[in-house]
Write a protein that holds these residues in place. Sequence first.
Motif, PDB file in Angstrom:
ATOM      1  N   TYR A 104       4.172   9.768  -5.385  1.00  0.00           N
ATOM      2  CA  TYR A 104       3.403   8.682  -4.252  1.00  0.00           C
ATOM      3  C   TYR A 104       4.905   8.363  -3.349  1.00  0.00           C
ATOM      4  CZ  TYR A 104      -0.733   7.975  -6.388  1.00  0.00           C
ATOM      5  OH  TYR A 104      -1.648   8.003  -7.083  1.00  0.00           O
ATOM      6  N   VAL A 105       4.460   8.068  -2.031  1.00  0.00           N
ATOM      7  CA  VAL A 105       6.316   7.459  -1.757  1.00  0.00           C
ATOM      8  C   VAL A 105       6.351   6.140  -1.789  1.00  0.00           C
ATOM      9  CG1 VAL A 105       6.767   6.940   0.866  1.00  0.00           C
ATOM     10  CG2 VAL A 105       6.523   9.084   0.345  1.00  0.00           C
ATOM     11  N   GLY A 107       0.040   9.543  -2.115  1.00  0.00           N
ATOM     12  CA  GLY A 107      -0.226   7.972  -1.832  1.00  0.00           C
ATOM     13  C   GLY A 107       1.015   7.173  -1.524  1.00  0.00           C
ATOM     14  N   LEU A 108       1.055   6.188  -1.316  1.00  0.00           N
ATOM     15  CA  LEU A 108       2.184   5.150  -1.015  1.00  0.00           C
ATOM     16  C   LEU A 108       1.918   4.276  -2.023  1.00  0.00           C
ATOM     17  CD1 LEU A 108       1.847   4.504   2.960  1.00  0.00           C
ATOM     18  CD2 LEU A 108       2.567   6.532   1.554  1.00  0.00           C
ATOM     19  N   MET A 109       3.026   3.494  -2.747  1.00  0.00           N
ATOM     20  CA  MET A 109       3.554   2.436  -3.776  1.00  0.00           C
ATOM     21  C   MET A 109       4.015   1.485  -3.002  1.00  0.00           C
ATOM     22  SD  MET A 109       6.238   1.829  -6.053  1.00  0.00           S
ATOM     23  CE  MET A 109       6.226   1.225  -8.390  1.00  0.00           C
ATOM     24  N   THR A 164       7.203   7.221  -7.365  1.00  0.00           N
ATOM     25  CA  THR A 164       8.263   6.359  -7.168  1.00  0.00           C
ATOM     26  C   THR A 164       9.275   7.077  -6.403  1.00  0.00           C
ATOM     27  OG1 THR A 164       9.531   6.414  -8.829  1.00  0.00           O
ATOM     28  CG2 THR A 164       8.126   4.277  -8.535  1.00  0.00           C
ATOM     29  N   VAL A 165       8.732   8.499  -5.301  1.00  0.00           N
ATOM     30  CA  VAL A 165       9.315   8.806  -5.027  1.00  0.00           C
ATOM     31  C   VAL A 165      10.007   8.088  -3.240  1.00  0.00           C
ATOM     32  CG1 VAL A 165       9.642  11.236  -3.155  1.00  0.00           C
ATOM     33  CG2 VAL A 165       8.507  11.072  -5.270  1.00  0.00           C
ATOM     34  N   VAL A 190       6.759   7.857   7.378  1.00  0.00           N
ATOM     35  CA  VAL A 190       5.835   8.975   7.935  1.00  0.00           C
ATOM     36  C   VAL A 190       7.033  10.043   7.797  1.00  0.00           C
ATOM     37  CG1 VAL A 190       4.709   9.473   9.256  1.00  0.00           C
ATOM     38  CG2 VAL A 190       4.892   7.933   9.340  1.00  0.00           C
ATOM     39  N   SER A 191       7.974  10.164   7.874  1.00  0.00           N
ATOM     40  CA  SER A 191       8.728  11.070   7.681  1.00  0.00           C
ATOM     41  C   SER A 191       8.922  11.911   6.598  1.00  0.00           C
ATOM     42  CB  SER A 191      10.099  10.284   8.476  1.00  0.00           C
ATOM     43  OG  SER A 191      11.188   9.699   7.881  1.00  0.00           O
ATOM     44  N   LEU A 192       8.672  11.016   5.354  1.00  0.00           N
ATOM     45  CA  LEU A 192       9.418  11.126   3.879  1.00  0.00           C
ATOM     46  C   LEU A 192       7.655  11.461   3.772  1.00  0.00           C
ATOM     47  CD1 LEU A 192      10.322  11.681   1.951  1.00  0.00           C
ATOM     48  CD2 LEU A 192      10.563   9.023   0.795  1.00  0.00           C
ATOM     49  N   ALA A 193       6.611  11.459   4.186  1.00  0.00           N
ATOM     50  CA  ALA A 193       5.917  11.819   3.752  1.00  0.00           C
ATOM     51  C   ALA A 193       5.219  13.363   4.261  1.00  0.00           C
ATOM     52  CB  ALA A 193       4.124  10.916   3.822  1.00  0.00           C
TER      53      ALA A 193
END
Length: 250
Positions: free
Chosen positions: A131-132, A168-170, A106-107, A151-154
């Motif tokens: 995960y973002v 990954g993404l959540m 949960t970032v 994209v910017s946070l990853a």
Amino acid sequence: MSHGEIPASVAENLKDVVRRVEGAVQRSSLKKPARLVAVGKTKPVELVQEAYEAGHRDFGENYVQELLDKAPKLPDDTRWHFVGHLQSNKAKMLVEGVPSLAAVETVDSEKLANKLENALEGQSRPPLEVYVQVNTSGEESKFGVEPSDVVSLAKYIKESCPHLKFSGLMTIGMQDYTSRPENFKCLSDCRDKVCEALGLKVEDVELSMGMSGDFEQAIEMGSTNVRVGSTIFGERYYPNKEEANKHDNA
């Protein structure tokens, strides 16, 4: 009950969910199994232990204090996923208090990424998987970055946080927790954009989406990580609906 016996409810529920996960994987285009994270939020540690004794290893919790209380009571090979909203001022407490923390799913800000990064400095452990979290439903009650900011946070995590591993993404999805296909499609589209921007392979970036009410559909739409709580451990009790809407994500 003799020592080592597992109540039929938890063992059978877990077995049934595993079967359903495997069936959904077969119906999907995934090339590898999907991970089942059993979320024991608000449930006594004894139920989590029973799922462990049934052979499960990936568990999730929503609240820092609850995870801090449960983690020492489970064996070291337990893989803990933090799946709730994490306040940046509790990042250090979480990292230091849970040596077997496998992932924070949960970032949702550079600030939180920095707090986790700083907490991990000097520790002799592999990079922490993160995960973002993406707000795919546009609801104000949901945490997570807007799809346009993923994209910017990853990129920030990948390039500026050596103690974190962007995995990954959540997403949580709609407020009734039976996510609509567009939520899952949105997260998948976000992954495509991240992979293109950062030069990553799609198969190397996980999608954490799908909960008790929709995990099979999520897997069929590409989820590699599902968070299932009440279907395994039983329904949760909340004093009011607002509390449930804000915190329930399994």
